[in-house]
Design an enzyme around this catalytic site. Structure first.
Site, PDB file in Angstrom:
ATOM      1  N   LYS A  69       0.827  -1.217   0.000  1.00  0.00           N
ATOM      2  CA  LYS A  69       0.000   0.000   0.000  1.00  0.00           C
ATOM      3  C   LYS A  69       0.855   1.258   0.000  1.00  0.00           C
ATOM      4  CE  LYS A  69      -4.290  -2.113   1.225  1.00  0.00           C
ATOM      5  NZ  LYS A  69      -5.337  -2.450   2.176  1.00  0.00           N
ATOM      6  N   ARG A 127      -2.872 -10.459   4.603  1.00  0.00           N
ATOM      7  CA  ARG A 127      -3.296 -10.532   3.199  1.00  0.00           C
ATOM      8  C   ARG A 127      -2.194  -9.893   2.371  1.00  0.00           C
ATOM      9  NH1 ARG A 127      -5.606  -7.095  -0.342  1.00  0.00           N
ATOM     10  NH2 ARG A 127      -7.080  -7.954  -1.849  1.00  0.00           N
TER      11      ARG A 127
HETATM   12  N1  PMM Z   1      -7.205  -4.201   0.774  1.00  0.00           N
HETATM   13  C1  PMM Z   1      -7.503  -4.244  -0.535  1.00  0.00           C
HETATM   14  C2  PMM Z   1      -8.481  -5.137  -1.010  1.00  0.00           C
HETATM   15  N2  PMM Z   1      -9.101  -5.985  -0.186  1.00  0.00           N
HETATM   16  N3  PMM Z   1      -9.437  -6.828   1.980  1.00  0.00           N
HETATM   17  C3  PMM Z   1      -9.174  -6.790   3.296  1.00  0.00           C
HETATM   18  N4  PMM Z   1      -9.830  -7.618   4.139  1.00  0.00           N
HETATM   19  N5  PMM Z   1      -8.266  -5.924   3.826  1.00  0.00           N
HETATM   20  C4  PMM Z   1      -7.567  -5.058   3.048  1.00  0.00           C
HETATM   21  O1  PMM Z   1      -6.766  -4.287   3.584  1.00  0.00           O
HETATM   22  C5  PMM Z   1      -7.845  -5.053   1.641  1.00  0.00           C
HETATM   23  C6  PMM Z   1      -8.802  -5.973   1.142  1.00  0.00           C
HETATM   24  C7  PMM Z   1      -6.825  -3.308  -1.481  1.00  0.00           C
HETATM   25  O2  PMM Z   1      -5.597  -3.806  -1.881  1.00  0.00           O
HETATM   26  P1  PMM Z   1      -5.349  -4.536  -3.317  1.00  0.00           P
HETATM   27  O3  PMM Z   1      -5.930  -3.627  -4.377  1.00  0.00           O
HETATM   28  O4  PMM Z   1      -3.901  -4.714  -3.425  1.00  0.00           O
HETATM   29  O5  PMM Z   1      -6.066  -5.854  -3.308  1.00  0.00           O
END
Ligand code: PMM
Length: 288
Positions: A215, A251
């Site tokens: 991020k 994650r």
């Molecule tokens: N961040 C993203 C997408 N899904 N789900 C959860 N539970 N927590 C998060 O911090 C989260 C998520 C955005 O990141 P990406 O675009 O790299 O998937």
């Protein structure tokens, strides 16, 4: 039952089947390429693959549900056919329900069931685990809703409201995972504060998931021209620090570096536990 890692947090490997996600968008926009990447994540040590078809990055425009399902359902179907555990990252109840039918284990909703009024019901009826992630507003408005006086207390309280609403809708408390929502309606300062106060979320008594991978606030630690993949070492350190704070899951995009970091943490944690026992035994022995 909650899948609990034997000695370390669970690793969610991120699979974004989107043309516009901020760090890997466009990389897996065919079913075959997406499945291949997911298989790789699993082989590298991911415990579950988190499949998302709609970008949630700040400023992203909402996608038609039919298009989201066109992207994710064939991928989820194939991963389940190969025995790979799946979490579905969606704001849409119908997508969550369709993935539940296909054998997904977890619904991961970054709006904590606020984007779709039917989501809480699907979570309750499907009996899947449900990740309630903190955010404010939608991806279009989240960057304007970043005012906090006490970020930890406010995010905790807002998550507790969501928890209560989910339980009222029939979701069993033991199936709810909380996520402070790093990067969602938060400045870098808030993200660091929430990570530093992660144990306060763990203290709520639910499993806690942390999603800091690649991020923007991690990019601030690097030269401006650094590629997003250069954020992986920092992500791995956060994985280990999250484990130390009691997180249940992380994650991440790069499973290899996080797995190594979690193994280091796990070995040290094991030594700490055994060390305490050994010291205890010696003390007892000395007293005799
Ligand atoms: N961040 C993203 C997408 N899904 N789900 C959860 N539970 N927590 C998060 O911090 C989260 C998520 C955005 O990141 P990406 O675009 O790299 O998937």
């Amino acid at each position: 039952m909650l899948p609990v890692g034997p000695s370390r947090p669970i690793i969610f490997g991120i699979l974004n089947v989107t043309p516009d996600s901020f760090s890997d968008g466009g990389a897996h926009d065919s079913v075959a390429a997406a499945v291949e990447h997911a298989v790789q994540l699993f082989a590298s040590g991911a415990d579950i693959v988190d499949v998302g078809g709609e970008s949630t990055r700040p400023g992203a425009v909402r996608l038609e549900v039919a298009e989201e399902q066109r992207r994710v359902l064939p991928v989820v179907r194939e991963l389940r056919a190969q025995g790979i555990p799946v979490s579905i990252d969606t704001l849409n109840a119908s997508t969550a329900a369709a993935c539940a039918e296909l054998g997904a284990a977890i619904i991961n909703d970054v709006s904590a069931a606020t984007a779709d009024v039917d989501m809480a019901l699907v979570a309750a009826e499907s009996k899947l685990l449900f990740v309630a992630c903190h955010s404010r507003g939608s991806s279009a408005t989240m960057n304007t809703r970043t005012r906090y006086v006490h970020p930890i207390a406010e995010v905790r309280r807002e998550l507790e409201y969501r928890l209560a609403a989910l339980i009222t809708a029939g979701v069993k408390p033991e199936r709810i995972i909380l996520d402070p929502g790093i990067g969602f309606s938060k400045t870098s300062e808030h993200n660091w504060a929430l990570l530093a106060g992660l144990h306060e979320f763990v203290a709520l008594g639910h499993p806690v998931l942390v999603g800091a991978s690649r991020k923007g606030f991690l990019g601030e630690l690097l030269p401006a021209e650094a590629a997003v993949t250069e954020r992986d070492p920092a992500t791995a350190v956060i994985s280990a620090l999250s484990a130390e704070a009691g997180a249940w899951g992380v994650r991440v995009h790069d499973v290899v570096s996080t797995k190594a970091a979690l193994e280091v943490w796990s070995a040290m944690n094991g030594a700490r536990t055994n060390g305490a026992r050994t010291t205890g035994a010696r003390t007892t022995g000395a007293r005799k």
